[in-house]
Design a protein around this motif. Sequence first.
Motif, PDB file in Angstrom:
ATOM      1  N   ARG A   1       2.140  19.017 -15.918  1.00 13.17           N
ATOM      2  CA  ARG A   1       1.871  19.080 -17.357  1.00 13.17           C
ATOM      3  C   ARG A   1       0.680  19.985 -17.630  1.00 13.17           C
ATOM      4  O   ARG A   1       0.678  20.789 -18.580  1.00 13.17           O
ATOM      5  CB  ARG A   1       1.612  17.670 -17.920  1.00 13.17           C
ATOM      6  N   ASP A   2      -0.354  19.872 -16.799  1.00 14.26           N
ATOM      7  CA  ASP A   2      -1.526  20.726 -16.997  1.00 14.26           C
ATOM      8  C   ASP A   2      -1.181  22.197 -16.794  1.00 14.26           C
ATOM      9  O   ASP A   2      -1.623  23.075 -17.557  1.00 14.26           O
ATOM     10  CB  ASP A   2      -2.639  20.325 -16.007  1.00 14.26           C
TER      11      ASP A   2
ATOM     12  N   ARG B   1       3.273  10.673  -7.184  1.00 11.37           N
ATOM     13  CA  ARG B   1       4.174  11.139  -8.249  1.00 11.37           C
ATOM     14  C   ARG B   1       3.402  11.322  -9.551  1.00 11.37           C
ATOM     15  O   ARG B   1       3.633  12.279 -10.306  1.00 11.37           O
ATOM     16  CB  ARG B   1       5.320  10.144  -8.433  1.00 11.37           C
ATOM     17  N   ALA B   2       2.458  10.379  -9.836  1.00 12.24           N
ATOM     18  CA  ALA B   2       1.696  10.482 -11.069  1.00 12.24           C
ATOM     19  C   ALA B   2       0.818  11.726 -11.060  1.00 12.24           C
ATOM     20  O   ALA B   2       0.742  12.456 -12.063  1.00 12.24           O
ATOM     21  CB  ALA B   2       0.850   9.231 -11.271  1.00 12.24           C
ATOM     22  N   ARG B   3       0.148  11.996  -9.929  1.00 14.23           N
ATOM     23  CA  ARG B   3      -0.706  13.167  -9.847  1.00 14.23           C
ATOM     24  C   ARG B   3       0.133  14.446  -9.939  1.00 14.23           C
ATOM     25  O   ARG B   3      -0.281  15.433 -10.553  1.00 14.23           O
ATOM     26  CB  ARG B   3      -1.505  13.154  -8.529  1.00 14.23           C
TER      27      ARG B   3
ATOM     28  N   PRO C   1       0.808  -1.210   0.000  1.00 12.64           N
ATOM     29  CA  PRO C   1       0.000   0.000   0.000  1.00 12.64           C
ATOM     30  C   PRO C   1       0.841   1.259   0.000  1.00 12.64           C
ATOM     31  O   PRO C   1       0.507   2.243  -0.658  1.00 12.64           O
ATOM     32  CB  PRO C   1      -0.810  -0.114   1.300  1.00 12.64           C
ATOM     33  N   ALA C   2       1.971   1.243   0.724  1.00 17.04           N
ATOM     34  CA  ALA C   2       2.821   2.444   0.805  1.00 17.04           C
ATOM     35  C   ALA C   2       3.421   2.769  -0.556  1.00 17.04           C
ATOM     36  O   ALA C   2       3.494   3.924  -0.966  1.00 17.04           O
ATOM     37  CB  ALA C   2       3.921   2.230   1.848  1.00 17.04           C
ATOM     38  N   THR C   3       3.861   1.713  -1.305  1.00 16.62           N
ATOM     39  CA  THR C   3       4.470   1.938  -2.620  1.00 16.62           C
ATOM     40  C   THR C   3       3.439   2.477  -3.590  1.00 16.62           C
ATOM     41  O   THR C   3       3.699   3.402  -4.370  1.00 16.62           O
ATOM     42  CB  THR C   3       5.056   0.635  -3.149  1.00 16.62           C
ATOM     43  N   SER C   4       2.226   1.901  -3.581  1.00 19.18           N
ATOM     44  CA  SER C   4       1.168   2.358  -4.479  1.00 19.18           C
ATOM     45  C   SER C   4       0.801   3.796  -4.201  1.00 19.18           C
ATOM     46  O   SER C   4       0.583   4.592  -5.115  1.00 19.18           O
ATOM     47  CB  SER C   4      -0.063   1.463  -4.330  1.00 19.18           C
ATOM     48  N   SER C   5       0.761   4.143  -2.940  1.00 17.71           N
ATOM     49  CA  SER C   5       0.393   5.509  -2.563  1.00 17.71           C
ATOM     50  C   SER C   5       1.444   6.485  -3.069  1.00 17.71           C
ATOM     51  O   SER C   5       1.115   7.559  -3.579  1.00 17.71           O
ATOM     52  CB  SER C   5       0.247   5.605  -1.043  1.00 17.71           C
ATOM     53  N   SER C   6       2.747   6.089  -2.975  1.00 17.32           N
ATOM     54  CA  SER C   6       3.831   6.968  -3.431  1.00 17.32           C
ATOM     55  C   SER C   6       3.787   7.156  -4.938  1.00 17.32           C
ATOM     56  O   SER C   6       3.986   8.276  -5.443  1.00 17.32           O
ATOM     57  CB  SER C   6       5.183   6.375  -3.019  1.00 17.32           C
TER      58      SER C   6
END
Length: 237
Positions: free
Chosen positions: A23-24, A15-17, A6-11
């Motif tokens: 970019r926006d 980064r993706a957001r 869960p910690a890796t997915s959250s990180s």
Amino acid sequence: MEASDPATSSSEDVRARWSAGLRDAAARAYASGHGADPPAPQPTRWRLDARSAATAAAVLAVIAAVAWWGLRGEPATPLAVVASASPSALAGAPAVAGAPAALIVHVSGAVRSPGLVELRAGARVADAIELAGGLARRADESSVNLARTVADGEHIVVGRVNAAGAPVGSAAAPARVDLNTADTAALETLPGVGEVLAARIVADREANGPFAAVEDLERVSGVGPSIVGAIADLATT
């Protein structure tokens, strides 16, 4: 199938957001400044023409050569330039292969500084006399051949003339004795010929005819090769 951390997915989501937000924001800034949406990103391609490639290759070659020369650790040796010998430098060279480089000659007589002189091979008597100070007063120049080539170790003697111009020590050469006409008194002046032998010579020529040559005296009893040799330059026929 393993469950994701869960910690890796959250990180990764953060980064993706964050990247999407950047970019926006960049797109809105571009649109605000240019009045249009930014162009779609294109992959970057490097293009190199033939001239640029050749220049780059040459630069790399020079760099490689300099690096290799520096790693050798040896100083560059300049090329030696050999100059052609000038004619003046060759003037003192031996004229004949195998000839000595220098000649030692003894010069005496009527010269200003008699003694030993050193000459190059091929030198002449005139050169030796010049090195000996030249001809002295009343030197008899005709006593030597000035044009003759000298030899190592030779002795050159220059004669003198007296006040009258006659060579010193010379005398008029005596007249030769004619073996066919001389009497006994004249024959006795010859070396080795006494009264008895002179009488035999006169008797022989009267009996056997004149002598054709000085050597014919050997037909006279008591005359041998030694006497003929002694009078060869003093008698004639």
